[in-house]
Design a protein around this motif. Sequence first.
Motif, PDB file in Angstrom:
ATOM      1  N   ASP A 358      -1.797   8.416   5.981  1.00 41.02           N
ATOM      2  CA  ASP A 358      -2.513   8.591   7.241  1.00 41.02           C
ATOM      3  C   ASP A 358      -3.894   7.955   7.212  1.00 41.02           C
ATOM      4  OD1 ASP A 358      -3.709  10.266   5.438  1.00 41.02           O
ATOM      5  OD2 ASP A 358      -3.531  12.099   6.643  1.00 41.02           O
ATOM      6  N   ALA A 359      -4.126   7.046   6.259  1.00 43.10           N
ATOM      7  CA  ALA A 359      -5.406   6.332   6.212  1.00 43.10           C
ATOM      8  C   ALA A 359      -5.551   5.448   7.450  1.00 43.10           C
ATOM      9  CB  ALA A 359      -5.497   5.484   4.945  1.00 43.10           C
ATOM     10  N   ASP A 360      -6.775   5.282   7.899  1.00 39.50           N
ATOM     11  CA  ASP A 360      -7.063   4.469   9.079  1.00 39.50           C
ATOM     12  C   ASP A 360      -6.736   3.006   8.778  1.00 39.50           C
ATOM     13  OD1 ASP A 360      -8.000   3.236  11.318  1.00 39.50           O
ATOM     14  OD2 ASP A 360     -10.100   3.800  11.039  1.00 39.50           O
ATOM     15  N   PRO A 361      -5.766   2.400   9.478  1.00 41.56           N
ATOM     16  CA  PRO A 361      -5.410   0.996   9.198  1.00 41.56           C
ATOM     17  C   PRO A 361      -6.583   0.045   9.359  1.00 41.56           C
ATOM     18  CG  PRO A 361      -3.744   2.040  10.590  1.00 41.56           C
ATOM     19  CD  PRO A 361      -4.912   2.995  10.511  1.00 41.56           C
ATOM     20  N   GLN A 362      -7.475   0.345  10.305  1.00 44.96           N
ATOM     21  CA  GLN A 362      -8.635  -0.524  10.514  1.00 44.96           C
ATOM     22  C   GLN A 362      -9.570  -0.485   9.311  1.00 44.96           C
ATOM     23  OE1 GLN A 362     -10.711   0.250  14.153  1.00 44.96           O
ATOM     24  NE2 GLN A 362     -12.225  -1.368  13.836  1.00 44.96           N
ATOM     25  N   TRP A 363      -9.753   0.703   8.750  1.00 37.74           N
ATOM     26  CA  TRP A 363     -10.588   0.833   7.547  1.00 37.74           C
ATOM     27  C   TRP A 363      -9.966   0.095   6.363  1.00 37.74           C
ATOM     28  CZ3 TRP A 363      -9.376   4.481   3.348  1.00 37.74           C
ATOM     29  CH2 TRP A 363     -10.335   4.459   2.326  1.00 37.74           C
ATOM     30  N   VAL A 364      -8.642   0.206   6.200  1.00 31.05           N
ATOM     31  CA  VAL A 364      -7.951  -0.505   5.120  1.00 31.05           C
ATOM     32  C   VAL A 364      -8.099  -2.014   5.310  1.00 31.05           C
ATOM     33  CG1 VAL A 364      -5.724  -0.914   4.011  1.00 31.05           C
ATOM     34  CG2 VAL A 364      -6.321   1.389   4.782  1.00 31.05           C
ATOM     35  N   ALA A 365      -7.986  -2.466   6.555  1.00 28.98           N
ATOM     36  CA  ALA A 365      -8.153  -3.892   6.838  1.00 28.98           C
ATOM     37  C   ALA A 365      -9.564  -4.351   6.498  1.00 28.98           C
ATOM     38  CB  ALA A 365      -7.840  -4.172   8.314  1.00 28.98           C
ATOM     39  N   GLN A 366     -10.558  -3.509   6.752  1.00 26.42           N
ATOM     40  CA  GLN A 366     -11.941  -3.854   6.412  1.00 26.42           C
ATOM     41  C   GLN A 366     -12.130  -3.975   4.901  1.00 26.42           C
ATOM     42  OE1 GLN A 366     -14.147  -0.724   8.322  1.00 26.42           O
ATOM     43  NE2 GLN A 366     -14.057  -1.674  10.346  1.00 26.42           N
ATOM     44  N   LEU A 367     -11.474  -3.086   4.148  1.00 27.02           N
ATOM     45  CA  LEU A 367     -11.537  -3.186   2.691  1.00 27.02           C
ATOM     46  C   LEU A 367     -10.967  -4.520   2.223  1.00 27.02           C
ATOM     47  CD1 LEU A 367     -10.407   0.380   1.494  1.00 27.02           C
ATOM     48  CD2 LEU A 367     -12.689  -0.610   1.281  1.00 27.02           C
ATOM     49  N   LYS A 368      -9.826  -4.911   2.801  1.00 28.06           N
ATOM     50  CA  LYS A 368      -9.201  -6.180   2.420  1.00 28.06           C
ATOM     51  C   LYS A 368     -10.075  -7.370   2.816  1.00 28.06           C
ATOM     52  CE  LYS A 368      -4.393  -4.600   2.590  1.00 28.06           C
ATOM     53  NZ  LYS A 368      -3.052  -4.802   3.206  1.00 28.06           N
ATOM     54  N   GLU A 369     -10.687  -7.304   3.999  1.00 34.17           N
ATOM     55  CA  GLU A 369     -11.550  -8.391   4.453  1.00 34.17           C
ATOM     56  C   GLU A 369     -12.749  -8.550   3.534  1.00 34.17           C
ATOM     57  OE1 GLU A 369     -12.559  -7.565   8.470  1.00 34.17           O
ATOM     58  OE2 GLU A 369     -10.509  -7.838   9.225  1.00 34.17           O
ATOM     59  N   ALA A 370     -13.341  -7.438   3.137  1.00 35.74           N
ATOM     60  CA  ALA A 370     -14.483  -7.503   2.220  1.00 35.74           C
ATOM     61  C   ALA A 370     -14.062  -8.102   0.887  1.00 35.74           C
ATOM     62  CB  ALA A 370     -15.062  -6.103   2.011  1.00 35.74           C
ATOM     63  N   GLY A 371     -12.875  -7.708   0.409  1.00 33.26           N
ATOM     64  CA  GLY A 371     -12.380  -8.265  -0.840  1.00 33.26           C
ATOM     65  C   GLY A 371     -12.088  -9.745  -0.735  1.00 33.26           C
ATOM     66  N   THR A 372     -11.515 -10.170   0.387  1.00 32.38           N
ATOM     67  CA  THR A 372     -11.198 -11.590   0.582  1.00 32.38           C
ATOM     68  C   THR A 372     -12.466 -12.423   0.625  1.00 32.38           C
ATOM     69  OG1 THR A 372      -9.176 -11.018   1.796  1.00 32.38           O
ATOM     70  CG2 THR A 372     -10.062 -13.240   2.102  1.00 32.38           C
ATOM     71  N   ARG A 373     -13.494 -11.939   1.338  1.00 30.15           N
ATOM     72  CA  ARG A 373     -14.760 -12.681   1.409  1.00 30.15           C
ATOM     73  C   ARG A 373     -15.359 -12.865   0.020  1.00 30.15           C
ATOM     74  NH1 ARG A 373     -15.783  -9.409   5.941  1.00 30.15           N
ATOM     75  NH2 ARG A 373     -17.093  -8.035   4.659  1.00 30.15           N
ATOM     76  N   GLN A 374     -15.358 -11.806  -0.773  1.00 24.65           N
ATOM     77  CA  GLN A 374     -15.928 -11.882  -2.108  1.00 24.65           C
ATOM     78  C   GLN A 374     -15.140 -12.848  -2.990  1.00 24.65           C
ATOM     79  OE1 GLN A 374     -18.724 -10.668  -3.268  1.00 24.65           O
ATOM     80  NE2 GLN A 374     -18.341 -11.517  -5.322  1.00 24.65           N
ATOM     81  N   GLN A 375     -13.822 -12.807  -2.875  1.00 26.03           N
ATOM     82  CA  GLN A 375     -12.998 -13.707  -3.683  1.00 26.03           C
ATOM     83  C   GLN A 375     -13.199 -15.159  -3.264  1.00 26.03           C
ATOM     84  OE1 GLN A 375      -9.126 -11.942  -3.062  1.00 26.03           O
ATOM     85  NE2 GLN A 375      -9.311 -10.607  -4.835  1.00 26.03           N
ATOM     86  N   ASN A 376     -13.353 -15.412  -1.966  1.00 26.62           N
ATOM     87  CA  ASN A 376     -13.608 -16.776  -1.496  1.00 26.62           C
ATOM     88  C   ASN A 376     -14.957 -17.274  -1.989  1.00 26.62           C
ATOM     89  OD1 ASN A 376     -11.165 -16.889  -0.159  1.00 26.62           O
ATOM     90  ND2 ASN A 376     -12.011 -16.254   1.811  1.00 26.62           N
ATOM     91  N   MET A 377     -15.964 -16.404  -1.966  1.00 28.43           N
ATOM     92  CA  MET A 377     -17.289 -16.786  -2.472  1.00 28.43           C
ATOM     93  C   MET A 377     -17.216 -17.120  -3.953  1.00 28.43           C
ATOM     94  SD  MET A 377     -19.721 -13.994  -0.542  1.00 28.43           S
ATOM     95  CE  MET A 377     -21.099 -14.376  -1.621  1.00 28.43           C
TER      96      MET A 377
END
Length: 400
Positions: A358-377
């Motif tokens: 029941d985790a908020d999908p939007q919050w999970v997506a934000q976690l993934k986006e933050a991780g993707t940005r860091q990995q791209n950097m």
Amino acid sequence: MTRSLRVLYISLFMAVLLALGAWSMRSFLGFSTNADATVLNGRWAKAVETHYDEEFPIKRLGTNLWAALDYKLFNEGRPGVVLGRDHWLYSDEEFNPAVNEEQNLQGNYALVEGVRQTLKAKGIQLVMAIVPAKVRLYPEHLGDVRPASIHEGLYKDFHARVAADKIIAPDLLGPLQQAKHNGHQVFLRTDTHWTPDGAQVAAQQLAKAITDKTPLSGEPQRFVTEAEKTEPHKGDLRLFLPLDPLFENLMPPQEPLEKRVTHAVQTKADGDDALFADSEMPVALVGTSYSANPNWNFVGALKQALGSDVVNYSEDGHGPILPMLSYLKSDDFKNSPPQVLIWEFPERYLPVNNEIGDADPQWVAQLKEAGTRQQNMALNTQLNTQLNTQKSETPDRAQN
């Protein structure tokens, strides 16, 4: 057919039905339902119907017989298990390609990095316990079936990605292979999970990495592990071979499992009030049934190897992602963050679409986006470094 034969035939048929019905009714001895299951809301009738359907003798006979034919003629079980030689069973999650596996891989890698950033913001050091697949440690018992190509380099790739994200993740495969070479069974023959010996090896490697790279604060505690008893163990993978009770003799035999328990050692210097003292919990553990199930004593092995208490937030049956998301939303994470968080993550869950509950999908997506940005950097930084190195080497080559 004469009238007498017809009567006899009908009588025998009715007798068989009555016998089967009576046999099924025996299963209702001690049967009970939840308090909210009443006749008026229909839940009681549904519970009775389901129970009768599961216990009906003909259904059990058919299930057992079909499973026996699959097992003996085709060397197959129900979806969920892969049959090896010498009564070894493997989870088919270690063999089958996943749907959208590449997308799942990148999403889970990004989520791991997003979790690391969230923990870092609270001053928590993340340590990954990447559990190698059972088939990676015991390939010699396989028949003709081989894992899908996605699984071939998964363990090494997982370590490479977390290393690029600067996440502490000691190698568990090598030490487990060494323990196996020394005569210890590190995974159960008919179960998905490791043995207490395998869990102990993993705990020792994690403790060494933590001691070397992020030593724990506070006074060390002493823990002792003792063997309680050895009992026959029905592995979870046997459930995918519905042969009992009629063909129990065809089942892979049960295996012995040594039950262990770990407890803190009370010393005179601790004083009588030590058990009630308000002490810091420097280590937390989040993971799957490898950590949640007390049969393997992984938590106890960690306590003894670390010389520290360990708060366990692992959950059975939900994979590695959901327990972590639940922990990040918990009051304990907000109010009592540990110094180190160990995330036990079996490699086979990496290419699949893990449940988030029941985790908020939007919050999970934000976690993934933050991780993707860091990995791209990090990737851009690495590429720039390589380009600068090549440029600096070009004049030297020209002069030569």
